[in-house]
Design an enzyme around this catalytic site. Structure first.
Site, PDB file in Angstrom:
ATOM      1  N   LEU A  13       0.860  -1.115   0.097  1.00  7.65           N
ATOM      2  CA  LEU A  13       0.019  -0.084  -0.101  1.00  7.65           C
ATOM      3  C   LEU A  13       0.727   1.336  -0.021  1.00  7.65           C
ATOM      4  CD1 LEU A  13      -3.146  -0.700   2.406  1.00  7.65           C
ATOM      5  CD2 LEU A  13      -2.970  -0.260  -0.009  1.00  7.65           C
ATOM      6  N   ASP A  32      10.521   3.506   6.164  1.00  5.77           N
ATOM      7  CA  ASP A  32      10.346   2.130   6.200  1.00  5.77           C
ATOM      8  C   ASP A  32      11.625   1.533   6.644  1.00  5.77           C
ATOM      9  OD1 ASP A  32       9.736  -0.771   5.393  1.00  5.77           O
ATOM     10  OD2 ASP A  32       8.042   0.219   4.543  1.00  5.77           O
ATOM     11  N   LEU A  69       1.043   3.366   7.911  1.00  2.13           N
ATOM     12  CA  LEU A  69       0.775   2.081   7.071  1.00  2.13           C
ATOM     13  C   LEU A  69       1.790   0.874   7.715  1.00  2.13           C
ATOM     14  CD1 LEU A  69       0.460   3.303   3.221  1.00  2.13           C
ATOM     15  CD2 LEU A  69      -1.385   2.774   5.292  1.00  2.13           C
ATOM     16  N   GLY A  70       3.215   1.269   8.346  1.00  7.18           N
ATOM     17  CA  GLY A  70       4.120   0.551   8.795  1.00  7.18           C
ATOM     18  C   GLY A  70       3.867  -0.544   9.724  1.00  7.18           C
ATOM     19  N   GLY A  71       4.320  -1.716   9.570  1.00  3.99           N
ATOM     20  CA  GLY A  71       4.330  -2.487  10.772  1.00  3.99           C
ATOM     21  C   GLY A  71       4.194  -4.109  10.033  1.00  3.99           C
ATOM     22  N   TYR A 134      -1.895 -10.641  15.217  1.00  8.05           N
ATOM     23  CA  TYR A 134      -2.044  -9.638  14.473  1.00  8.05           C
ATOM     24  C   TYR A 134      -3.081  -8.659  14.762  1.00  8.05           C
ATOM     25  CZ  TYR A 134      -2.666  -7.039   9.957  1.00  8.05           C
ATOM     26  OH  TYR A 134      -3.196  -5.918   9.176  1.00  8.05           O
ATOM     27  N   SER A 163      -9.703  -5.463   2.360  1.00  8.79           N
ATOM     28  CA  SER A 163      -8.583  -5.936   1.479  1.00  8.79           C
ATOM     29  C   SER A 163      -8.127  -5.096   0.401  1.00  8.79           C
ATOM     30  CB  SER A 163      -9.113  -7.214   0.925  1.00  8.79           C
ATOM     31  OG  SER A 163      -9.512  -8.288   1.847  1.00  8.79           O
TER      32      SER A 163
HETATM   33  P1  NAI Z   1       3.261  -4.393   3.622  1.00  3.27           P
HETATM   34  O1  NAI Z   1       3.478  -5.903   4.818  1.00  3.27           O
HETATM   35  O2  NAI Z   1       3.251  -4.459   2.303  1.00  3.27           O
HETATM   36  O3  NAI Z   1       3.810  -3.315   4.318  1.00  3.27           O
HETATM   37  C1  NAI Z   1       4.196  -2.885   5.478  1.00  3.27           C
HETATM   38  C2  NAI Z   1       5.566  -2.348   5.521  1.00  3.27           C
HETATM   39  O4  NAI Z   1       5.750  -2.008   6.975  1.00  3.27           O
HETATM   40  C3  NAI Z   1       6.653  -3.068   5.025  1.00  3.27           C
HETATM   41  O5  NAI Z   1       7.365  -2.309   3.782  1.00  3.27           O
HETATM   42  C4  NAI Z   1       7.565  -3.130   6.036  1.00  3.27           C
HETATM   43  O6  NAI Z   1       8.920  -3.378   5.672  1.00  3.27           O
HETATM   44  C5  NAI Z   1       7.387  -2.154   7.041  1.00  3.27           C
HETATM   45  N1  NAI Z   1       7.555  -2.252   8.447  1.00  3.27           N
HETATM   46  C6  NAI Z   1       7.417  -3.425   9.023  1.00  3.27           C
HETATM   47  N2  NAI Z   1       7.885  -3.400  10.235  1.00  3.27           N
HETATM   48  C7  NAI Z   1       8.602  -2.195  10.396  1.00  3.27           C
HETATM   49  C8  NAI Z   1       9.249  -1.614  11.407  1.00  3.27           C
HETATM   50  N3  NAI Z   1       9.373  -2.365  12.683  1.00  3.27           N
HETATM   51  N4  NAI Z   1       9.515  -0.470  11.318  1.00  3.27           N
HETATM   52  C9  NAI Z   1       9.351   0.216  10.091  1.00  3.27           C
HETATM   53  N5  NAI Z   1       8.748  -0.405   8.997  1.00  3.27           N
HETATM   54  C10 NAI Z   1       8.467  -1.668   9.222  1.00  3.27           C
HETATM   55  O7  NAI Z   1       1.430  -4.354   4.043  1.00  3.27           O
HETATM   56  P2  NAI Z   1       0.460  -3.445   3.242  1.00  3.27           P
HETATM   57  O8  NAI Z   1      -0.392  -4.417   2.528  1.00  3.27           O
HETATM   58  O9  NAI Z   1       1.072  -2.439   2.502  1.00  3.27           O
HETATM   59  O10 NAI Z   1      -0.374  -2.685   4.414  1.00  3.27           O
HETATM   60  C11 NAI Z   1      -0.198  -1.514   4.888  1.00  3.27           C
HETATM   61  C12 NAI Z   1      -0.775  -1.435   6.253  1.00  3.27           C
HETATM   62  O11 NAI Z   1      -2.323  -1.717   6.145  1.00  3.27           O
HETATM   63  C13 NAI Z   1      -0.115  -2.519   7.227  1.00  3.27           C
HETATM   64  O12 NAI Z   1      -0.001  -1.699   8.521  1.00  3.27           O
HETATM   65  C14 NAI Z   1      -1.272  -3.350   7.342  1.00  3.27           C
HETATM   66  O13 NAI Z   1      -1.453  -4.121   8.563  1.00  3.27           O
HETATM   67  C15 NAI Z   1      -2.715  -2.647   7.121  1.00  3.27           C
HETATM   68  N6  NAI Z   1      -3.706  -3.385   6.370  1.00  3.27           N
HETATM   69  C16 NAI Z   1      -3.511  -3.640   4.873  1.00  3.27           C
HETATM   70  C17 NAI Z   1      -4.307  -4.465   4.265  1.00  3.27           C
HETATM   71  C18 NAI Z   1      -4.502  -4.645   2.882  1.00  3.27           C
HETATM   72  O14 NAI Z   1      -5.461  -5.132   2.366  1.00  3.27           O
HETATM   73  N7  NAI Z   1      -3.307  -4.149   2.401  1.00  3.27           N
HETATM   74  C19 NAI Z   1      -5.644  -4.871   4.989  1.00  3.27           C
HETATM   75  C20 NAI Z   1      -5.829  -4.282   6.477  1.00  3.27           C
HETATM   76  C21 NAI Z   1      -4.590  -3.894   7.138  1.00  3.27           C
HETATM   77  C1  15L Z   2      -4.956  -7.666   6.346  1.00  2.00           C
HETATM   78  O1  15L Z   2      -4.993  -7.068   7.387  1.00  2.00           O
HETATM   79  C2  15L Z   2      -3.650  -7.977   5.650  1.00  2.00           C
HETATM   80  O2  15L Z   2      -2.856  -6.929   6.155  1.00  2.00           O
HETATM   81  C3  15L Z   2      -3.869  -8.063   4.090  1.00  2.00           C
HETATM   82  O3  15L Z   2      -2.710  -8.768   3.725  1.00  2.00           O
HETATM   83  C4  15L Z   2      -4.985  -9.027   3.873  1.00  2.00           C
HETATM   84  O4  15L Z   2      -4.745 -10.182   4.166  1.00  2.00           O
HETATM   85  C5  15L Z   2      -6.440  -8.390   4.609  1.00  2.00           C
HETATM   86  O5  15L Z   2      -6.283  -8.130   5.917  1.00  2.00           O
HETATM   87  C6  15L Z   2      -7.447  -9.400   4.444  1.00  2.00           C
HETATM   88  O6  15L Z   2      -8.042  -9.599   5.207  1.00  2.00           O
HETATM   89  O7  15L Z   2      -7.740  -9.701   3.201  1.00  2.00           O
END
Ligand code: NAI
Ligand code: 15L
Length: 264
Positions: A13, A32, A69-71, A134, A163
């Site tokens: 994202l 990041d 968004l990080g984590g 999580y 998602s």
């Molecule tokens: P992703 O896993 O692709 O990106 C997360 C980023 O956080 C990664 O680049 C990672 O290196 C960084 N990160 C992890 N630990 C870290 C730390 N200790 N310090 C600094 N950076 C750190 O996840 P995505 O899909 O981009 O999601 C972004 C956010 O949205 C996350 O917090 C996720 O939980 C939340 N989310 C995403 C969903 C989705 O459908 N993509 C659904 C629900 C929540």
């Molecule tokens: C999340 O929280 C995850 O970050 C993402 O990778 C998807 O799995 C999403 O939920 C989901 O429930 O589809």
């Protein structure tokens, strides 16, 4: 605004929002632990581990808004989740408190409520039912947002993202999917609205089969435009829908409900 911070900028994202949120601020600060490439002229790259309190304090200094968004974004061991999602969120809120409380959009997740069944229709005031560690970490983040709002007036949009991908990857996601453009519009509304407070917003597009009632967030003026139905035919051609006794057909959190407690 002058400077917008995006954490998790190297993630799925983060890479999308790096481009789409560009019109929101003069300067986009990207952070990041993973590689983020080179900075464009309007960008600042600040690598930072969210678990490092001093580094996060510097990261937030001078920012007028934060998209967090990080984590860790999937089910993992408690040790892995602890640093980014628990310590990291504490560090972020403390840094915001020290630096004029920029508005925060917090990327929470549907996994805070993943153990509700798919035939239940949820409002944001219903009790959390996380489906893993999580999900529990996102419950912690939501509680931090609420605490800092009540105690200090810190404003946060808690976005329980369903998602958010280019398109739904399976039949469950026909209900949980949010388009990148709808998420972008939602973030924009969260920064533009005169008074934000600390609402919980369901991060989902205008899908036919939604499980979530977003009427409490109507004050944001956010009108999601996409509808996952446009992907149904393609999905049906690629895969059969899950049978009625499959976790992806029973639980809102889908397969996350089946994860063990990971130990490494
Ligand atoms: P992703 O896993 O692709 O990106 C997360 C980023 O956080 C990664 O680049 C990672 O290196 C960084 N990160 C992890 N630990 C870290 C730390 N200790 N310090 C600094 N950076 C750190 O996840 P995505 O899909 O981009 O999601 C972004 C956010 O949205 C996350 O917090 C996720 O939980 C939340 N989310 C995403 C969903 C989705 O459908 N993509 C659904 C629900 C929540
Ligand atoms: C999340 O929280 C995850 O970050 C993402 O990778 C998807 O799995 C999403 O939920 C989901 O429930 O589809």
């Amino acid at each position: 605004m002058h400077r917008l911070l995006i954490t998790g900028a190297a993630g799925g994202l983060g890479r999308v929002m790096r481009e789409k949120l560009r019109p929101l601020a003069d300067i986009i600060r990207l952070s990041d632990i993973a590689d983020m490439g080179d900075a464009a002229p309007h960008e600042e790259i600040m690598p930072c581990d969210l678990g490092d309190e001093a580094a996060v304090l510097k990261l937030v200094e001078g920012c007028d808004g934060i998209v967090h968004l990080g984590g860790v974004s999937v089910e993992q061991s408690f040790d892995k989740i602890l640093n980014g999602n628990i310590q990291g969120v504490y560090n972020l809120y403390e840094a915001a408190r020290a630096h004029s409380q920029p508005r925060i959009v917090f990327a929470s997740s549907n996994h805070t409520i993943g153990f509700y069944r798919q035939d239940e229709y949820l409002t944001p005031d219903m009790p959390m039912k996380p489906d893993g560690l999580y999900g529990v970490s996102k419950c912690f983040g939501e509680a931090m947002a609420s605490l800092y709002h009540s105690k200090f007036g810190q404003e946060t949009a808690i976005v329980r993202i369903g998602s958010c991908f280019a398109e739904p990857a399976n039949h469950r996601m026909l209900s949980t999917w949010m388009s990148h453009d709808d998420f972008t519009d939602l973030i924009r509304r969260c920064f533009l609205v005169p008074r934000l407070g600390c609402p919980i917003v369901w991060g989902v597009s205008d899908n036919d089969g939604t499980w979530w009632d977003n009427s409490a967030a109507s004050f944001l003026g956010w009108k999601p435009k996409a509808n996952s139905e446009s992907f149904r035919e393609g999905l049906d051609a690629r895969m059969t829908p899950p049978p009625a006794d499959h976790p992806n057909a029973i639980w809102q959190g889908g397969m996350f409900t089946q994860d063990p407690i990971h130990k490494d």
